[in-house]
Design a protein around this motif. Structure first.
Motif, mmCIF file in Angstrom:
data_model
loop_
_atom_site.group_PDB
_atom_site.id
_atom_site.type_symbol
_atom_site.label_atom_id
_atom_site.label_comp_id
_atom_site.label_asym_id
_atom_site.label_seq_id
_atom_site.Cartn_x
_atom_site.Cartn_y
_atom_site.Cartn_z
ATOM 1 N N LEU A 59 84.760 38.097 -20.280
ATOM 2 C CA LEU A 59 84.536 39.370 -20.967
ATOM 3 C C LEU A 59 84.424 40.430 -19.890
ATOM 4 C CD1 LEU A 59 81.839 38.183 -23.549
ATOM 5 C CD2 LEU A 59 84.316 38.306 -23.852
ATOM 6 N N LEU A 60 85.468 41.232 -19.745
ATOM 7 C CA LEU A 60 85.640 42.131 -18.606
ATOM 8 C C LEU A 60 85.507 43.587 -19.010
ATOM 9 C CD1 LEU A 60 86.604 42.390 -15.589
ATOM 10 C CD2 LEU A 60 88.936 42.460 -16.511
ATOM 11 N N ASP A 61 84.548 44.278 -18.409
ATOM 12 C CA ASP A 61 84.410 45.719 -18.608
ATOM 13 C C ASP A 61 85.480 46.433 -17.782
ATOM 14 O OD1 ASP A 61 83.285 48.133 -19.504
ATOM 15 O OD2 ASP A 61 81.879 48.232 -17.838
ATOM 16 N N LEU A 62 85.877 47.612 -18.211
ATOM 17 C CA LEU A 62 86.862 48.376 -17.456
ATOM 18 C C LEU A 62 86.236 49.249 -16.380
ATOM 19 C CD1 LEU A 62 89.500 49.611 -20.065
ATOM 20 C CD2 LEU A 62 89.737 47.864 -18.313
ATOM 21 N N GLY A 69 87.899 47.009 -13.976
ATOM 22 C CA GLY A 69 88.636 45.996 -14.714
ATOM 23 C C GLY A 69 90.130 45.986 -14.445
ATOM 24 N N TRP A 70 90.724 47.172 -14.339
ATOM 25 C CA TRP A 70 92.163 47.222 -14.080
ATOM 26 C C TRP A 70 92.492 46.717 -12.679
ATOM 27 C CZ3 TRP A 70 94.426 46.834 -18.267
ATOM 28 C CH2 TRP A 70 94.147 47.617 -19.383
ATOM 29 N N ALA A 71 91.676 47.057 -11.692
ATOM 30 C CA ALA A 71 91.904 46.555 -10.332
ATOM 31 C C ALA A 71 91.733 45.031 -10.299
ATOM 32 C CB ALA A 71 90.956 47.233 -9.353
ATOM 33 N N PHE A 72 90.766 44.525 -11.055
ATOM 34 C CA PHE A 72 90.605 43.077 -11.149
ATOM 35 C C PHE A 72 91.888 42.448 -11.695
ATOM 36 C CE2 PHE A 72 90.021 39.440 -13.910
ATOM 37 C CZ PHE A 72 89.476 38.518 -13.019
ATOM 38 N N MET A 73 92.411 43.011 -12.773
ATOM 39 C CA MET A 73 93.612 42.445 -13.387
ATOM 40 C C MET A 73 94.787 42.444 -12.411
ATOM 41 S SD MET A 73 92.562 41.296 -16.217
ATOM 42 C CE MET A 73 94.170 40.590 -16.574
ATOM 43 N N GLU A 74 94.930 43.498 -11.615
ATOM 44 C CA GLU A 74 96.015 43.554 -10.622
ATOM 45 C C GLU A 74 95.861 42.453 -9.577
ATOM 46 O OE1 GLU A 74 96.031 47.537 -9.043
ATOM 47 O OE2 GLU A 74 96.389 48.406 -11.030
ATOM 48 N N ASN A 75 94.629 42.172 -9.181
ATOM 49 C CA ASN A 75 94.369 41.136 -8.179
ATOM 50 C C ASN A 75 94.369 39.733 -8.770
ATOM 51 O OD1 ASN A 75 93.538 42.377 -5.375
ATOM 52 N ND2 ASN A 75 92.730 43.736 -6.955
ATOM 53 N N TRP A 97 90.369 55.115 -25.284
ATOM 54 C CA TRP A 97 91.620 55.745 -24.885
ATOM 55 C C TRP A 97 92.793 54.878 -25.311
ATOM 56 C CZ3 TRP A 97 90.699 57.571 -19.168
ATOM 57 C CH2 TRP A 97 89.719 58.550 -19.161
ATOM 58 N N GLU A 98 93.737 55.502 -25.954
ATOM 59 C CA GLU A 98 94.909 54.771 -26.424
ATOM 60 C C GLU A 98 95.689 54.167 -25.258
ATOM 61 O OE1 GLU A 98 98.930 55.512 -29.084
ATOM 62 O OE2 GLU A 98 97.259 56.918 -29.272
ATOM 63 N N GLU A 99 95.694 54.858 -24.118
ATOM 64 C CA GLU A 99 96.432 54.333 -22.966
ATOM 65 C C GLU A 99 95.830 53.015 -22.459
ATOM 66 O OE1 GLU A 99 94.824 56.945 -19.266
ATOM 67 O OE2 GLU A 99 95.721 58.071 -20.919
ATOM 68 N N ASP A 100 94.497 52.853 -22.562
ATOM 69 C CA ASP A 100 93.889 51.575 -22.186
ATOM 70 C C ASP A 100 94.341 50.478 -23.138
ATOM 71 O OD1 ASP A 100 92.481 52.429 -19.944
ATOM 72 O OD2 ASP A 100 90.673 52.904 -21.078
ATOM 73 N N SER A 101 94.381 50.792 -24.408
ATOM 74 C CA SER A 101 94.819 49.820 -25.403
ATOM 75 C C SER A 101 96.272 49.412 -25.173
ATOM 76 C CB SER A 101 94.636 50.406 -26.804
ATOM 77 O OG SER A 101 94.997 49.467 -27.776
ATOM 78 N N LYS A 102 97.135 50.376 -24.930
ATOM 79 C CA LYS A 102 98.552 50.082 -24.674
ATOM 80 C C LYS A 102 98.723 49.256 -23.403
ATOM 81 C CE LYS A 102 100.526 54.036 -27.099
ATOM 82 N NZ LYS A 102 101.279 55.284 -26.977
ATOM 83 N N ARG A 103 97.972 49.620 -22.373
ATOM 84 C CA ARG A 103 98.058 48.898 -21.107
ATOM 85 C C ARG A 103 97.599 47.450 -21.287
ATOM 86 N NH1 ARG A 103 95.333 51.106 -15.483
ATOM 87 N NH2 ARG A 103 96.205 49.516 -14.127
ATOM 88 N N GLU A 105 97.724 45.682 -24.070
ATOM 89 C CA GLU A 105 98.736 44.967 -24.861
ATOM 90 C C GLU A 105 99.898 44.498 -24.001
ATOM 91 O OE1 GLU A 105 99.978 47.443 -28.111
ATOM 92 O OE2 GLU A 105 97.967 47.507 -28.972
ATOM 93 N N LYS A 106 100.226 45.251 -22.954
ATOM 94 C CA LYS A 106 101.359 44.910 -22.087
ATOM 95 C C LYS A 106 101.024 43.838 -21.056
ATOM 96 C CE LYS A 106 103.520 49.452 -22.398
ATOM 97 N NZ LYS A 106 103.859 50.678 -21.671
ATOM 98 N N ASN A 107 99.749 43.582 -20.839
ATOM 99 C CA ASN A 107 99.349 42.638 -19.811
ATOM 100 C C ASN A 107 99.276 41.222 -20.406
ATOM 101 O OD1 ASN A 107 97.715 41.012 -18.014
ATOM 102 N ND2 ASN A 107 97.205 42.912 -16.963
ATOM 103 N N PRO A 108 100.090 40.306 -19.913
ATOM 104 C CA PRO A 108 100.120 38.954 -20.495
ATOM 105 C C PRO A 108 98.836 38.152 -20.272
ATOM 106 C CG PRO A 108 101.436 39.028 -18.495
ATOM 107 C CD PRO A 108 101.014 40.446 -18.791
ATOM 108 N N HIS A 109 97.986 38.588 -19.355
ATOM 109 C CA HIS A 109 96.747 37.854 -19.075
ATOM 110 C C HIS A 109 95.583 38.311 -19.949
ATOM 111 C CE1 HIS A 109 98.652 35.971 -15.666
ATOM 112 N NE2 HIS A 109 99.034 37.147 -15.236
ATOM 113 N N ILE A 110 95.764 39.410 -20.673
ATOM 114 C CA ILE A 110 94.689 39.944 -21.512
ATOM 115 C C ILE A 110 94.932 39.536 -22.955
ATOM 116 C CG2 ILE A 110 93.580 42.049 -22.377
ATOM 117 C CD1 ILE A 110 94.354 43.376 -19.693
ATOM 118 N N LYS A 111 93.944 38.848 -23.519
ATOM 119 C CA LYS A 111 94.049 38.414 -24.915
ATOM 120 C C LYS A 111 93.884 39.599 -25.864
ATOM 121 C CE LYS A 111 93.410 33.878 -25.757
ATOM 122 N NZ LYS A 111 94.443 33.060 -26.371
#
Length: 129
Positions: A59-62, A69-75, A97-103, A105-111
């Motif tokens: 359960l990852l906070d942004l 959270g986004w930097a974690f996902m990149e690493n 933010w809608e952009e967080d939601s869209k981002r 959805e595009k990441n295969p590692h995020i459920k």
């Protein structure tokens, strides 16, 4: 005894962490729970642990200091296939933010992206899934 999934909570808000601990107790969640204050802490943990010690659910906070959270996902992406374990990652954030939601959805590692607070019904779905 049932096979309980290990949960890792990555969040820097001590009030939220205490609230989660209280909720887990009141909901009678028996799963082992690990707590980390930022993405770097959990990434360092993941890099040195063998598959059985890794969390099943993250359960990852942004918005966190040190590594958000986004930097974690990149690493995380480059090492995900080397882990020999599938970690189900849920972004749990106060961001609407809608952009967080869209981002997410595009990441295969995020459920899924879940807006705080997490409800008991949703949490039980996560544990069941």
């Amino acid at each position: 005894m049932p096979n309980l999934k290990t949960i890792a909570v990555v969040d820097d808000d001590p009030i939220y962490i205490q609230a989660l601990k209280n909720l887990f107790t009141s909901w009678k969640i028996l799963n082992p729970v690990l707590f980390f204050e930022n993405g770097k802490e959990v990434l360092d943990f993941i890099r040195v642990k063998e598959a059985p010690a890794l969390p099943d659910i993250l359960l990852l906070d942004l918005n966190m200091p040190v590594m958000n959270g986004w930097a974690f996902m990149e690493n995380f992406a480059p090492i995900a296939t080397q882990l020999n374990k599938n970690i189900s990652i849920y972004l749990v954030t106060s961001s609407i933010w809608e952009e967080d939601s869209k981002r997410a959805e595009k990441n295969p590692h995020i459920k899924e992206l879940i807006v705080k607070p997490i409800l008991q019904k949703k949490f039980r779905e996560i544990l069941a899934g």
